[in-house]
Design an enzyme around this catalytic site. Structure first.
Site, PDB file in Angstrom:
ATOM      1  N   GLU A 139       0.592   6.916  11.160  1.00 14.24           N
ATOM      2  CA  GLU A 139       1.394   8.099  10.816  1.00 14.24           C
ATOM      3  C   GLU A 139       0.595   9.403  10.667  1.00 14.24           C
ATOM      4  O   GLU A 139       0.722  10.139   9.709  1.00 14.24           O
ATOM      5  CB  GLU A 139       2.184   7.824   9.514  1.00 14.24           C
ATOM      6  CG  GLU A 139       3.032   6.562   9.610  1.00 14.24           C
ATOM      7  CD  GLU A 139       3.707   6.194   8.297  1.00 14.24           C
ATOM      8  OE1 GLU A 139       3.697   7.003   7.366  1.00 14.24           O
ATOM      9  OE2 GLU A 139       4.257   5.076   8.222  1.00 14.24           O
ATOM     10  N   GLU A 246       7.495  -2.575  12.905  1.00 18.04           N
ATOM     11  CA  GLU A 246       8.131  -2.578  11.568  1.00 18.04           C
ATOM     12  C   GLU A 246       9.653  -2.459  11.674  1.00 18.04           C
ATOM     13  O   GLU A 246      10.294  -1.751  10.926  1.00 18.04           O
ATOM     14  CB  GLU A 246       7.575  -1.437  10.710  1.00 18.04           C
ATOM     15  CG  GLU A 246       6.069  -1.432  10.600  1.00 18.04           C
ATOM     16  CD  GLU A 246       5.533  -0.298   9.753  1.00 18.04           C
ATOM     17  OE1 GLU A 246       6.308   0.315   9.008  1.00 18.04           O
ATOM     18  OE2 GLU A 246       4.319  -0.021   9.827  1.00 18.04           O
TER      19      GLU A 246
HETATM   20  O1  G3I Z   1       3.283  -6.352  -5.970  1.00 17.56           O
HETATM   21  C1  G3I Z   1       2.937  -5.279  -6.843  1.00 17.56           C
HETATM   22  C2  G3I Z   1       3.331  -5.612  -8.255  1.00 17.56           C
HETATM   23  O2  G3I Z   1       2.536  -6.726  -8.694  1.00 17.56           O
HETATM   24  C3  G3I Z   1       3.079  -4.399  -9.131  1.00 17.56           C
HETATM   25  O3  G3I Z   1       3.508  -4.683 -10.437  1.00 17.56           O
HETATM   26  C4  G3I Z   1       3.853  -3.208  -8.555  1.00 17.56           C
HETATM   27  C5  G3I Z   1       3.655  -1.948  -9.381  1.00 17.56           C
HETATM   28  O4  G3I Z   1       2.410  -1.383  -9.061  1.00 17.56           O
HETATM   29  O5  G3I Z   1       3.391  -2.935  -7.245  1.00 17.56           O
HETATM   30  C6  G3I Z   1       3.666  -4.020  -6.391  1.00 17.56           C
HETATM   31  O6  G3I Z   1       3.149  -3.696  -5.136  1.00 17.56           O
HETATM   32  C7  G3I Z   1       3.994  -2.799  -4.421  1.00 17.56           C
HETATM   33  C8  G3I Z   1       4.205  -3.416  -3.035  1.00 17.56           C
HETATM   34  O7  G3I Z   1       4.903  -2.506  -2.193  1.00 17.56           O
HETATM   35  C9  G3I Z   1       4.971  -4.721  -3.114  1.00 17.56           C
HETATM   36  O8  G3I Z   1       6.321  -4.443  -3.392  1.00 17.56           O
HETATM   37  C10 G3I Z   1       3.258  -1.483  -4.301  1.00 17.56           C
HETATM   38  O9  G3I Z   1       3.234  -0.858  -5.576  1.00 17.56           O
HETATM   39  C11 G3I Z   1       3.993  -0.579  -3.344  1.00 17.56           C
HETATM   40  O10 G3I Z   1       3.230   0.603  -3.107  1.00 17.56           O
HETATM   41  C12 G3I Z   1       4.156  -1.304  -2.003  1.00 17.56           C
HETATM   42  O11 G3I Z   1       4.906  -0.452  -1.148  1.00 17.56           O
HETATM   43  C13 G3I Z   1       4.756  -0.772   0.253  1.00 17.56           C
HETATM   44  C14 G3I Z   1       4.460   0.559   0.964  1.00 17.56           C
HETATM   45  O12 G3I Z   1       4.409   0.362   2.378  1.00 17.56           O
HETATM   46  C15 G3I Z   1       3.123   1.161   0.511  1.00 17.56           C
HETATM   47  O13 G3I Z   1       2.117   0.236   0.802  1.00 17.56           O
HETATM   48  C16 G3I Z   1       6.069  -1.372   0.764  1.00 17.56           C
HETATM   49  O14 G3I Z   1       6.201  -2.686   0.231  1.00 17.56           O
HETATM   50  C17 G3I Z   1       6.031  -1.456   2.288  1.00 17.56           C
HETATM   51  O15 G3I Z   1       7.305  -1.860   2.792  1.00 17.56           O
HETATM   52  C18 G3I Z   1       5.679  -0.092   2.899  1.00 17.56           C
HETATM   53  O16 G3I Z   1       5.545  -0.260   4.269  1.00 17.56           O
HETATM   54  C19 G3I Z   1       5.272   0.943   5.034  1.00 17.56           C
HETATM   55  C20 G3I Z   1       4.246   0.600   6.113  1.00 17.56           C
HETATM   56  O17 G3I Z   1       3.059   0.123   5.511  1.00 17.56           O
HETATM   57  C21 G3I Z   1       3.966   1.819   6.990  1.00 17.56           C
HETATM   58  N1  G3I Z   1       5.227   2.337   7.581  1.00 17.56           N
HETATM   59  C22 G3I Z   1       6.254   2.651   6.578  1.00 17.56           C
HETATM   60  C23 G3I Z   1       6.566   1.410   5.735  1.00 17.56           C
HETATM   61  C24 G3I Z   1       7.665   1.714   4.739  1.00 17.56           C
HETATM   62  O18 G3I Z   1       7.220   2.688   3.827  1.00 17.56           O
END
Ligand code: G3I
Length: 336
Positions: A139, A246
């Site tokens: 991105e 994705e």
């Molecule tokens: O699992 C932990 C949990 O243990 C903790 O308590 C909580 C609070 O900090 O965080 C949890 O992890 C989260 C994780 O998702 C699992 O749900 C992270 O905070 C959170 O930042 C993470 O978000 C992910 C995001 O990317 C940022 O990495 C999303 O799941 C994921 O779907 C999203 O995916 C992105 C692609 O990488 C790039 N393209 C866009 C796409 C959607 O945003």
């Protein structure tokens, strides 16, 4: 359920991938995963903030577990992702001694380049051929900017050349790895053209870009399947690999001002999925994998995303049952 395996139906065309969270590697979800998918992507476990929360201190448990699961189940792993404006640790863009935000001074630029090289090299060399494909840069294009680049901290400190540097460091780390640029909305011309132009320039300069990852976080019926076909045709002229990385087909009662996601909406989703996978199948010669950004509806990141058409983007519902979306890509004669 005794239903056809997605990966078997598409055997010989492209790998069938899914984004997974660590809990999905055990229990009923992992049964769906093992039966239908032959490629997995860490939804968050391999992001920089998860792997190197403190500079030089790596946390390998989640990513090691995912790679071991994939090896045990004959699945490919798509590495995701290194250089992105999200999912990076707080220390990355601050000075190691003063803690001050890094500037674009030569000294600070060298600090950030060294961090980029060290992280990419350390992670890629830990897994080697166990992760044959990586989303190196994610991105980086922002069509709202005059110069077309996202003005992230990467850009502010290093300028646009950070993109080429990331690919060069990755290629030096594991020369056999396939290195992708990954982005969203590449199904629309307004985004596809600047992404295409950037990749064409990088390739012309000898930057080792192996593939383009089309995230495709779609909302039902937008784009049309023809727009998807046109985009894949455009990028095919670059002579690099392509992947759908994705895929969501968001369908939401909110978006349509309906109280719930009704059955006929889910059937319409089935027909839309059917036509998308017909387009993907027509591009099987350069489309390596098609990954949905999850396995079942309750998993979706979209439900936390107010602007997006959220519910029910997946093949399987909250109870892990096959939906019309699944039948649309496996056996459309089963659609009503
Ligand atoms: O699992 C932990 C949990 O243990 C903790 O308590 C909580 C609070 O900090 O965080 C949890 O992890 C989260 C994780 O998702 C699992 O749900 C992270 O905070 C959170 O930042 C993470 O978000 C992910 C995001 O990317 C940022 O990495 C999303 O799941 C994921 O779907 C999203 O995916 C992105 C692609 O990488 C790039 N393209 C866009 C796409 C959607 O945003």
């Amino acid at each position: 359920q005794d239903i056809p395996s997605l990966k078997d139906v598409y055997q010989g065309k492209f790998l069938i991938g899914a984004a997974v969270k660590t809990p999905h590697l055990t229990g009923p979800v992992s049964e769906l995963l093992g039966k239908h998918f032959n490629s997995i992507t860490a939804e968050y476990q391999m992001k920089w903030s998860n792997v190197e929360p403190t500079e030089g201190k790596y946390s390998w448990a989640d990513s090691d577990r995912l790679v071991a699961y994939a090896k045990a189940n004959g699945m490919m792993v798509r590495g995701h992702t290194f250089v992105w404006h999200q999912g990076v640790p707080g220390w990355l863009f601050n000075h190691p001694v003063t803690g001050a935000p890094l500037t674009n001074s030569p000294a600070d630029q060298q600090i950030l380049l060294n961090r980029m090289k060290t992280h990419i090299t350390t992670v890629m060399q830990r897994y080697g051929d166990d992760i044959p494909v990586w989303d190196i840069v994610n991105e980086a294009i922002d069509t709202k900017q005059a110069d077309g680049y996202r003005h992230s901290r990467w850009y502010e400190i290093l300028g646009p050349d950070y993109i080429a540097k990331a690919f060069e460091y990755a290629h030096a780390a594991v020369p056999t790895a396939k290195l992708y640029y990954n982005d969203y909305e590449t199904e629309f011309t307004f985004k596809a053209v600047p992404v295409y132009n950037m990749l064409k320039d990088l390739i012309a300069r000898g930057v080792p870009v192996s593939g383009i990852g089309h995230q495709m976080h779609l909302t039902m019926f937008n784009p049309t399947p023809k727009q998807v076909d046109d985009a894949l045709n455009l990028f095919a002229t670059l002579g690099i690999d392509q992947a759908i990385t994705e895929l969501d087909v968001g369908v939401s009662s909110r978006d349509l001002a309906l109280p719930t996601v009704s059955d006929d909406l889910l059937v319409q989703q089935g027909y839309y999925y059917k036509r998308l996978y017909e387009v993907f199948s027509a591009h099987a010669d350069d489309l390596v994998s098609v990954t949905t950004w999850g396995i079942y509806d309750a998993q979706t990141w979209l439900r936390g995303w107010p602007m997006k058409r959220a519910e029910a983007p997946r093949f399987f519902d909250d109870d892990l049952q096959a939906k019309p979306a699944y039948w649309g890509v496996v056996d459309p004669t089963r659609l009503p």
